[in-house]
Scaffold this motif. Structure first.
Motif, mmCIF file in Angstrom:
data_model
loop_
_atom_site.group_PDB
_atom_site.id
_atom_site.type_symbol
_atom_site.label_atom_id
_atom_site.label_comp_id
_atom_site.label_asym_id
_atom_site.label_seq_id
_atom_site.Cartn_x
_atom_site.Cartn_y
_atom_site.Cartn_z
ATOM 1 N N VAL A 182 0.862 -1.186 0.000
ATOM 2 C CA VAL A 182 0.000 0.000 0.000
ATOM 3 C C VAL A 182 0.894 1.230 0.000
ATOM 4 C CG1 VAL A 182 -1.818 1.253 1.220
ATOM 5 C CG2 VAL A 182 -1.765 -1.250 1.280
ATOM 6 N N ALA A 183 0.902 1.958 -1.091
ATOM 7 C CA ALA A 183 1.711 3.171 -1.162
ATOM 8 C C ALA A 183 1.187 4.196 -0.163
ATOM 9 C CB ALA A 183 1.677 3.746 -2.572
ATOM 10 N N SER A 184 2.082 4.898 0.485
ATOM 11 C CA SER A 184 1.675 5.927 1.430
ATOM 12 C C SER A 184 1.024 7.081 0.678
ATOM 13 C CB SER A 184 2.871 6.445 2.230
ATOM 14 O OG SER A 184 3.719 7.213 1.395
ATOM 15 N N PHE A 185 0.293 7.881 1.411
ATOM 16 C CA PHE A 185 -0.343 9.048 0.801
ATOM 17 C C PHE A 185 0.716 9.957 0.190
ATOM 18 C CE2 PHE A 185 -2.347 13.278 0.957
ATOM 19 C CZ PHE A 185 -3.512 12.989 0.248
ATOM 20 N N GLU A 186 1.837 10.129 0.883
ATOM 21 C CA GLU A 186 2.915 10.966 0.358
ATOM 22 C C GLU A 186 3.477 10.404 -0.947
ATOM 23 O OE1 GLU A 186 2.377 12.152 4.481
ATOM 24 O OE2 GLU A 186 2.616 10.191 3.528
ATOM 25 N N GLU A 187 3.596 9.084 -1.024
ATOM 26 C CA GLU A 187 4.089 8.466 -2.257
ATOM 27 C C GLU A 187 3.149 8.759 -3.421
ATOM 28 O OE1 GLU A 187 5.984 4.344 -2.118
ATOM 29 O OE2 GLU A 187 4.947 4.444 -0.187
ATOM 30 N N ARG A 188 1.856 8.625 -3.173
ATOM 31 C CA ARG A 188 0.891 8.858 -4.250
ATOM 32 C C ARG A 188 0.917 10.311 -4.701
ATOM 33 N NH1 ARG A 188 -2.139 5.602 -0.760
ATOM 34 N NH2 ARG A 188 -3.631 7.237 -0.201
ATOM 35 N N MET A 189 1.031 11.216 -3.740
ATOM 36 C CA MET A 189 1.100 12.630 -4.101
ATOM 37 C C MET A 189 2.390 12.942 -4.866
ATOM 38 S SD MET A 189 -1.718 14.013 -3.088
ATOM 39 C CE MET A 189 -2.432 12.431 -3.540
ATOM 40 N N SER A 190 3.489 12.332 -4.424
ATOM 41 C CA SER A 190 4.770 12.569 -5.078
ATOM 42 C C SER A 190 4.759 12.068 -6.518
ATOM 43 C CB SER A 190 5.890 11.876 -4.294
ATOM 44 O OG SER A 190 7.124 12.002 -4.949
ATOM 45 N N ARG A 191 4.078 10.953 -6.716
ATOM 46 C CA ARG A 191 4.012 10.377 -8.066
ATOM 47 C C ARG A 191 3.303 11.330 -9.022
ATOM 48 N NH1 ARG A 191 0.938 4.980 -9.921
ATOM 49 N NH2 ARG A 191 2.300 4.333 -11.622
ATOM 50 N N ILE A 192 2.244 11.957 -8.551
ATOM 51 C CA ILE A 192 1.516 12.914 -9.382
ATOM 52 C C ILE A 192 2.330 14.181 -9.571
ATOM 53 C CG2 ILE A 192 -0.559 14.341 -9.537
ATOM 54 C CD1 ILE A 192 -1.936 12.092 -7.828
ATOM 55 N N ALA A 193 2.915 14.659 -8.485
ATOM 56 C CA ALA A 193 3.700 15.899 -8.563
ATOM 57 C C ALA A 193 4.873 15.771 -9.518
ATOM 58 C CB ALA A 193 4.188 16.286 -7.170
ATOM 59 N N SER A 194 5.392 14.551 -9.687
ATOM 60 C CA SER A 194 6.585 14.353 -10.513
ATOM 61 C C SER A 194 6.271 14.153 -11.992
ATOM 62 C CB SER A 194 7.389 13.160 -9.992
ATOM 63 O OG SER A 194 6.640 11.953 -10.130
ATOM 64 N N ILE A 195 4.997 14.160 -12.385
ATOM 65 C CA ILE A 195 4.643 14.018 -13.800
ATOM 66 C C ILE A 195 5.271 15.159 -14.590
ATOM 67 C CG2 ILE A 195 2.755 14.062 -15.487
ATOM 68 C CD1 ILE A 195 0.963 12.794 -13.354
ATOM 69 N N THR A 196 6.011 14.819 -15.613
ATOM 70 C CA THR A 196 6.665 15.840 -16.424
ATOM 71 C C THR A 196 5.778 16.260 -17.593
ATOM 72 O OG1 THR A 196 7.725 14.260 -17.926
ATOM 73 C CG2 THR A 196 8.891 14.804 -15.865
ATOM 74 N N LEU A 197 6.132 17.399 -18.157
ATOM 75 C CA LEU A 197 5.381 17.887 -19.311
ATOM 76 C C LEU A 197 5.489 16.903 -20.474
ATOM 77 C CD1 LEU A 197 3.686 20.355 -20.184
ATOM 78 C CD2 LEU A 197 5.783 21.290 -21.203
ATOM 79 N N ALA A 198 6.671 16.308 -20.667
ATOM 80 C CA ALA A 198 6.850 15.345 -21.756
ATOM 81 C C ALA A 198 5.984 14.107 -21.541
ATOM 82 C CB ALA A 198 8.324 14.950 -21.856
ATOM 83 N N GLN A 199 5.935 13.590 -20.294
ATOM 84 C CA GLN A 199 5.080 12.438 -19.989
ATOM 85 C C GLN A 199 3.625 12.745 -20.306
ATOM 86 O OE1 GLN A 199 6.347 11.825 -15.790
ATOM 87 N NE2 GLN A 199 6.203 9.644 -16.288
ATOM 88 N N PHE A 200 3.180 13.903 -19.822
ATOM 89 C CA PHE A 200 1.775 14.266 -20.009
ATOM 90 C C PHE A 200 1.447 14.407 -21.486
ATOM 91 C CE2 PHE A 200 -1.759 17.128 -20.516
ATOM 92 C CZ PHE A 200 -2.678 16.666 -19.579
ATOM 93 N N ASN A 201 2.265 15.136 -22.222
ATOM 94 C CA ASN A 201 1.961 15.395 -23.628
ATOM 95 C C ASN A 201 2.068 14.133 -24.476
ATOM 96 O OD1 ASN A 201 1.387 18.054 -23.102
ATOM 97 N ND2 ASN A 201 3.422 18.803 -23.667
ATOM 98 N N ASP A 202 2.954 13.206 -24.097
ATOM 99 C CA ASP A 202 3.024 11.926 -24.813
ATOM 100 C C ASP A 202 1.735 11.136 -24.626
ATOM 101 O OD1 ASP A 202 5.545 12.408 -25.754
ATOM 102 O OD2 ASP A 202 6.577 11.147 -24.287
ATOM 103 N N ALA A 203 1.191 11.136 -23.381
ATOM 104 C CA ALA A 203 -0.076 10.442 -23.132
ATOM 105 C C ALA A 203 -1.220 11.142 -23.862
ATOM 106 C CB ALA A 203 -0.357 10.384 -21.634
ATOM 107 N N ALA A 204 -1.225 12.467 -23.822
ATOM 108 C CA ALA A 204 -2.295 13.228 -24.477
ATOM 109 C C ALA A 204 -2.327 12.981 -25.978
ATOM 110 C CB ALA A 204 -2.125 14.713 -24.186
ATOM 111 N N ALA A 205 -1.152 12.752 -26.569
ATOM 112 C CA ALA A 205 -1.082 12.543 -28.015
ATOM 113 C C ALA A 205 -1.845 11.293 -28.458
ATOM 114 C CB ALA A 205 0.377 12.454 -28.455
ATOM 115 N N ARG A 206 -2.128 10.385 -27.507
ATOM 116 C CA ARG A 206 -2.882 9.172 -27.842
ATOM 117 C C ARG A 206 -4.381 9.443 -27.950
ATOM 118 N NH1 ARG A 206 -0.899 3.725 -24.945
ATOM 119 N NH2 ARG A 206 -2.509 3.050 -26.394
#
Length: 411
Positions: A375-399
């Motif tokens: 079970v990932a901690s709440f901080e881990e889950r928040m960190s995972r979202i906070a660390s999303i890069t612009l390149a990651q997001f735009n690559d997913a959006a391109a789909r």
């Protein structure tokens, strides 16, 4: 300890059954249950609807109890006994005032090990589920999702409705239900979760007594990755008062390192916030729809991002044009760094608010333990979202180019 004030402890019973304990020192309510790695996806053609049918009928009698005694076991202390089924999971759980863990654990263990599925109770519950199916079919805003899945996952076990149908239900009997429990409710395929104030030592001793004696082994079970189907655009005229439309596109499953990126993307497009792109464009600015929402459904090996909207038939063409423009823009251009940071902050805030719901936190812990083994901690889950890069997001959006989506409309 995570920021939601719960110590997370993992344990394993003598028979290999895994468990997770969320210790809430100040809590006055206990949440206890079992998550099982089995759902409608694992049914054969002859078993369609069986996972959900067992979820209903497991409460109808054991070698020790009649249905009335089962229903009253938690209710008499002010608690509840609940269950639900998904395409890949079955969950049976209780909510009760602190101090009743032994009662809850003994009851659920009895249901799993000793349910007898009396024939008369089975027949009555079959009628109840047939009424549930009829009610669901009379709600096209829900039925459109299942009809979409039948097309989108055609040829795979993810395609059929969790509820089954009248024909498949008529073939299910007591022996089929008992066989389902014996095959799949096994120590290696179940995870126990408990959220409450009892000590881990006491919890483990209590659960060992009730669940440690279960010794039936796991069976081989294989989930096949659904083949991607050709894109479709289908309109079904059901003589409805409104038009109900689902757009859907294939995305990676929940084991993908990018699953959280698609969750954020879905939230931006049509999440619960009134400022989601589609709500602003379709509802607030143009008054075209009475509801629009985007969501993701993740499975072991694949997933789907869907957008649903309901509107008057004469507005459907304009809704389609808005969808093409909004999806086309974000797919082709992505978003700016500033917009990405704003979107991440909003999504993290929504998750923070949702995390205050202790029932959902307990259920989430069990399901995450089942899927990820921790079970990932709440901080881990928040960190995972906070660390999303612009390149990651735009690559997913391109789909999400509009011509990548399959579309089903009921009208």
């Amino acid at each position: 300890m995570d920021s939601m004030n719960a110590d997370v402890t993992y344990f394993t019973l003598s028979n290999g059954m895994r468990g997770v304990h969320l210790s809430h020192a100040a809590g006055s309510v206990d949440y206890f249950g079992v998550c099982v790695n089995i759902g409608s996806r694992d049914e054969t053609v002859a078993e369609h609807g069986l996972a959900h049918f067992v979820e209903h009928t497991i409460f109808k009698g054991t070698r020790r109890r009649r249905s009335w005694h089962i229903l009253n076991r938690m209710e008499r202390v002010g608690g509840e006994l609940n269950a639900f089924t998904t395409k890949e999971e079955t969950v049976v759980y209780t909510i009760a005032p602190c101090g009743h863990l032994d009662r809850a654990a003994e009851l659920i263990a009895d249901l799993i090990a000793n349910s007898t599925f009396p024939a008369d109770e089975i027949d009555r519950e079959r009628d109840v589920i047939e009424d549930e199916i009829s009610s669901y079919l009379d709600t096209p805003s829900e039925a459109v999702y299942d009809e979409f899945d039948e097309l989108f996952f055609a040829g795979s076990s993810l395609a059929h409705n969790i509820l089954g149908d009248a024909r498949s239900l008529s073939q299910l009997d007591s022996s089929a239900c008992r066989s389902w429990l014996d095959r799949y409710f096994t120590p290696g395929e179940m995870v126990i979760f408990y959220a409450g104030s009892a000590s881990t030592k006491r919890v483990c001793a209590m659960l060992e007594k009730h669940f440690g004696v279960m010794d039936h082994g796991d069976v081989d079970r294989c989930r096949h990755i659904p083949a991607e189907q050709p894109r479709f655009e289908i309109v079904r005229d059901n003589s409805l008062h409104q038009t109900h439309t689902v757009w859907g596109v294939r995305i990676p499953g929940f084991h993908s390192p990018d699953s959280h990126v698609y969750s954020l993307l879905s939230n931006i497009i049509g999440g619960p916030g009134m400022n989601s792109l589609l709500n602003v464009e379709m509802r607030e600015r143009r008054g075209l729809v009475y509801t629009v929402e985007a969501s993701t459904a993740g499975y072991t090996d694949c997933g789907v991002l869907t957008v649903y909207y309901g509107c008057d038939d004469e507005s459907n063409l304009r809704c389609r044009e808005v969808m093409q423009r909004v999806l086309g823009k974000i797919a082709a251009e992505g978003i700016s760094p500033r917009k990405l940071e704003e979107a991440k902050r909003q999504y993290m805030g929504q998750l923070t608010v949702a995390a205050e719901n202790r029932e959902q936190r307990a259920l989430s812990a069990g399901r995450r333990m089942l899927v990820y083994g921790r079970v990932a901690s709440f901080e881990e889950r928040m960190s995972r979202i906070a660390s999303i890069t612009l390149a990651q997001f735009n690559d997913a959006a391109a789909r999400l180019m509009p011509d990548s989506f399959s579309i089903l409309t009921l009208k």
